[in-house]
Design a protein around this motif. Structure first.
Motif, mmCIF file in Angstrom:
data_model
loop_
_atom_site.group_PDB
_atom_site.id
_atom_site.type_symbol
_atom_site.label_atom_id
_atom_site.label_comp_id
_atom_site.label_asym_id
_atom_site.label_seq_id
_atom_site.Cartn_x
_atom_site.Cartn_y
_atom_site.Cartn_z
ATOM 1 N N THR A 1 6.229 2.464 -8.394
ATOM 2 C CA THR A 1 4.763 2.292 -7.627
ATOM 3 C C THR A 1 5.131 2.204 -6.165
ATOM 4 O O THR A 1 5.440 1.033 -5.613
ATOM 5 C CB THR A 1 3.879 1.370 -7.865
ATOM 6 N N ARG A 2 4.708 2.604 -5.310
ATOM 7 C CA ARG A 2 5.419 2.637 -3.924
ATOM 8 C C ARG A 2 4.219 3.559 -3.312
ATOM 9 O O ARG A 2 3.529 4.826 -3.718
ATOM 10 C CB ARG A 2 7.012 3.475 -3.477
ATOM 11 N N PRO A 3 4.376 2.949 -1.889
ATOM 12 C CA PRO A 3 3.045 4.374 -0.974
ATOM 13 C C PRO A 3 3.450 5.029 -0.759
ATOM 14 O O PRO A 3 4.525 6.113 -0.768
ATOM 15 C CB PRO A 3 3.292 3.570 0.523
ATOM 16 N N THR A 4 2.539 5.837 -0.660
ATOM 17 C CA THR A 4 2.516 7.396 -0.693
ATOM 18 C C THR A 4 1.859 8.439 -0.070
ATOM 19 O O THR A 4 -0.095 8.853 0.518
ATOM 20 C CB THR A 4 1.394 7.815 -1.856
ATOM 21 N N PRO A 5 2.610 7.723 1.758
ATOM 22 C CA PRO A 5 1.838 8.898 2.633
ATOM 23 C C PRO A 5 1.039 10.475 2.884
ATOM 24 O O PRO A 5 0.487 10.876 3.638
ATOM 25 C CB PRO A 5 2.527 8.390 3.957
ATOM 26 N N ASN A 6 1.964 11.201 2.141
ATOM 27 C CA ASN A 6 1.652 12.190 1.699
ATOM 28 C C ASN A 6 0.908 12.821 0.988
ATOM 29 O O ASN A 6 0.064 14.040 0.238
ATOM 30 C CB ASN A 6 3.228 13.028 1.485
ATOM 31 N N THR A 7 -0.324 11.776 0.692
ATOM 32 C CA THR A 7 -1.179 12.117 -0.744
ATOM 33 C C THR A 7 -2.207 11.322 -0.552
ATOM 34 O O THR A 7 -2.490 10.596 -0.138
ATOM 35 C CB THR A 7 -0.643 11.160 -1.777
ATOM 36 N N ASP A 8 -3.378 12.356 -0.863
ATOM 37 C CA ASP A 8 -4.449 11.762 -0.649
ATOM 38 C C ASP A 8 -4.969 10.410 -2.136
ATOM 39 O O ASP A 8 -5.655 9.542 -1.724
ATOM 40 C CB ASP A 8 -5.822 12.690 -1.097
ATOM 41 N N LEU A 9 -4.898 10.503 -3.003
ATOM 42 C CA LEU A 9 -4.347 9.495 -4.277
ATOM 43 C C LEU A 9 -3.434 9.718 -5.164
ATOM 44 O O LEU A 9 -3.352 10.881 -5.454
ATOM 45 C CB LEU A 9 -5.759 10.238 -4.968
ATOM 46 N N GLY A 10 -2.939 8.717 -5.330
ATOM 47 C CA GLY A 10 -1.150 8.897 -5.453
ATOM 48 C C GLY A 10 -1.562 7.783 -7.391
ATOM 49 O O GLY A 10 -2.898 8.370 -8.146
ATOM 50 N N ILE A 11 -0.329 7.402 -7.444
ATOM 51 C CA ILE A 11 -0.542 6.110 -8.766
ATOM 52 C C ILE A 11 -1.721 5.346 -8.992
ATOM 53 O O ILE A 11 -1.817 5.216 -8.356
ATOM 54 C CB ILE A 11 0.580 5.988 -9.219
ATOM 55 N N GLY A 12 -2.209 5.322 -10.333
ATOM 56 C CA GLY A 12 -2.928 4.780 -10.205
ATOM 57 C C GLY A 12 -4.612 4.603 -11.776
ATOM 58 O O GLY A 12 -5.469 4.800 -11.546
ATOM 59 N N ASP B 1 -6.343 8.949 -13.534
ATOM 60 C CA ASP B 1 -6.179 9.886 -14.385
ATOM 61 C C ASP B 1 -5.492 11.056 -13.675
ATOM 62 O O ASP B 1 -4.231 11.490 -14.488
ATOM 63 C CB ASP B 1 -6.796 10.014 -15.164
ATOM 64 N N ALA B 2 -5.347 11.283 -12.867
ATOM 65 C CA ALA B 2 -4.242 12.415 -12.096
ATOM 66 C C ALA B 2 -4.672 12.808 -10.448
ATOM 67 O O ALA B 2 -5.993 11.376 -10.210
ATOM 68 C CB ALA B 2 -5.107 13.794 -12.183
ATOM 69 N N ALA B 3 -3.264 12.545 -10.038
ATOM 70 C CA ALA B 3 -3.698 12.464 -7.986
ATOM 71 C C ALA B 3 -4.242 13.290 -7.678
ATOM 72 O O ALA B 3 -4.487 14.642 -8.059
ATOM 73 C CB ALA B 3 -2.049 12.926 -7.800
ATOM 74 N N ILE C 1 3.896 10.648 -7.725
ATOM 75 C CA ILE C 1 2.401 10.658 -7.316
ATOM 76 C C ILE C 1 1.728 10.440 -8.982
ATOM 77 O O ILE C 1 0.112 10.411 -8.855
ATOM 78 C CB ILE C 1 1.618 11.914 -6.761
ATOM 79 N N GLY C 2 2.999 9.979 -9.762
ATOM 80 C CA GLY C 2 1.502 10.280 -11.457
ATOM 81 C C GLY C 2 3.442 10.350 -11.986
ATOM 82 O O GLY C 2 4.337 10.505 -11.541
ATOM 83 N N GLY C 3 3.037 10.487 -13.494
ATOM 84 C CA GLY C 3 3.675 10.123 -14.621
ATOM 85 C C GLY C 3 3.670 10.088 -15.624
ATOM 86 O O GLY C 3 2.639 9.368 -16.349
ATOM 87 N N ASP C 4 4.739 9.536 -16.101
ATOM 88 C CA ASP C 4 4.772 8.806 -18.002
ATOM 89 C C ASP C 4 5.537 8.058 -18.595
ATOM 90 O O ASP C 4 6.398 8.311 -17.866
ATOM 91 C CB ASP C 4 3.924 10.228 -19.109
#
Length: 317
Positions: free
Chosen positions: A13-24, A26-28, A115-118
């Motif tokens: 888990t890291r900051p995601t400045p290019n993303t509206d909604l990242g990890i956390g 069900d989807a980004a 922004i996500g994964g498994d």
């Protein structure tokens, strides 16, 4: 022992400045820039196939992402987002720390958001999906090569293959050459800036992952053309030039794979522009052949046609 979600929070888990909604969730959630197309690629890295079990985790982390970034370079795209699916035989804190260090060093170099994964238990297997952007209709494709185009490559070819041959005890490299080859094998440098600079210049492009002859063949097939290469012009380490008569060196430079340089074609009137681009990037760009109207690939060596018994890497060959 930490559970799956603790593992993700601690290592990935890291900051995601290019993303509206990242990890956390069900989807980004992503926002694509106006007039851009989304560019998507995915690659798997499997223990025993893409890296040895004792390969340092930091190298595994870097390379598992870098090979995906290289696909973006070949399309002339700006990479932005990645997802990571990783199967682990066990939770090894030292291995995970090293992997995350290499993975995020590459991500930070190219300004990428995870922004996500498994995560799951299983044989070590790393799958990375990468997404980027390119202006609509401007992406570099394999299908645009034209008869009369020059064939170019970036950097030096064959170094990673020599590093692997050394590990496999097929050859013994001097220490100074081994360092260069090991770096090429373990920490390839994707050519994003070059890909962006080739927009509007190159007619076709591909990254060299499976070897020059195999990957150039994809351009030839997609474009319906042929090519003639000059083996003596292909840029490589001086040691390889002096030993080029030996099959192991010919195999390395033509089909060794793991170069992650770009092979591209461009009209002859773009030569000065390409030379200037290489100088601005401090990256050697070398003209190694020409596209022909007649299908097929010929490789010349000292003025003679080289019998082509060499193929690019194929997982199922």
């Amino acid at each position: 022992m930490p559970n799956e979600f603790d593992l993700i929070a601690k290592y990935f888990t890291r900051p995601t400045p290019n993303t509206d909604l990242g990890i956390g969730d069900d989807a980004a959630l992503l926002s694509i820039s106006t007039n851009n197309q989304l560019v998507i690629s995915v690659d798997a890295s499997v223990v025993g196939t893409h890296f040895y079990p004792d390969c340092p985790a930091e190298f595994v982390g870097w390379k598992s992402l870098a090979v995906n970034v290289s696909d973006m370079a070949a399309m002339g795209a700006t990479p932005k987002w990645i997802t990571l699916a990783i199967a682990l035989p066990e939770q090894d804190a030292d291995w995970l720390t090293g992997f995350a260090r290499g993975f995020f060093a590459c991500a930070e170099q190219f300004n990428l958001d995870l922004i996500g994964g498994d995560t799951t238990r299983g044989s070590l297997n790393i799958t990375v999906q990468i997404m980027g952007e390119v202006l609509k209709g401007k992406a570099l494709l394999r299908s645009g090569a034209q008869a009369g185009d020059d064939v170019w490559v970036s950097g030096l070819l064959g170094s990673a293959a020599l590093g692997l041959a050394h590990l496999q005890n097929k050859i013994t490299l001097p220490d100074d050459v081994l360092e260069v080859c090991s770096n090429a094998l373990n920490q390839p440098q994707p050519r994003i800036a070059l890909g962006l600079g080739l927009l509007g210049v190159a007619n076709s492009c591909i990254d060299i992952s499976d070897g020059l002859v195999g990957d150039l063949a994809h351009i030839l097939q997609a474009s319906g053309v042929g090519a003639e290469l000059d083996l003596d012009a292909i840029p490589c380490l001086p040691l390889m030039k002096t030993a080029m008569e030996l099959p192991v060196y010919q195999q390395a430079v033509l089909a060794g794979g793991d170069d992650y340089e770009l092979c591209f074609t461009a009209p002859a009137d773009q030569r000065s522009r390409i030379k200037a681009l290489g100088e601005s990037l401090a990256l050697p760009l070398t003209r190694v052949g020409q596209i022909t109207a007649k299908a097929g690939l010929k490789v010349m060596h000292h003025g003679h046609v080289l019998p082509l018994q060499i193929r690019g890497f194929d997982h199922f060959a």
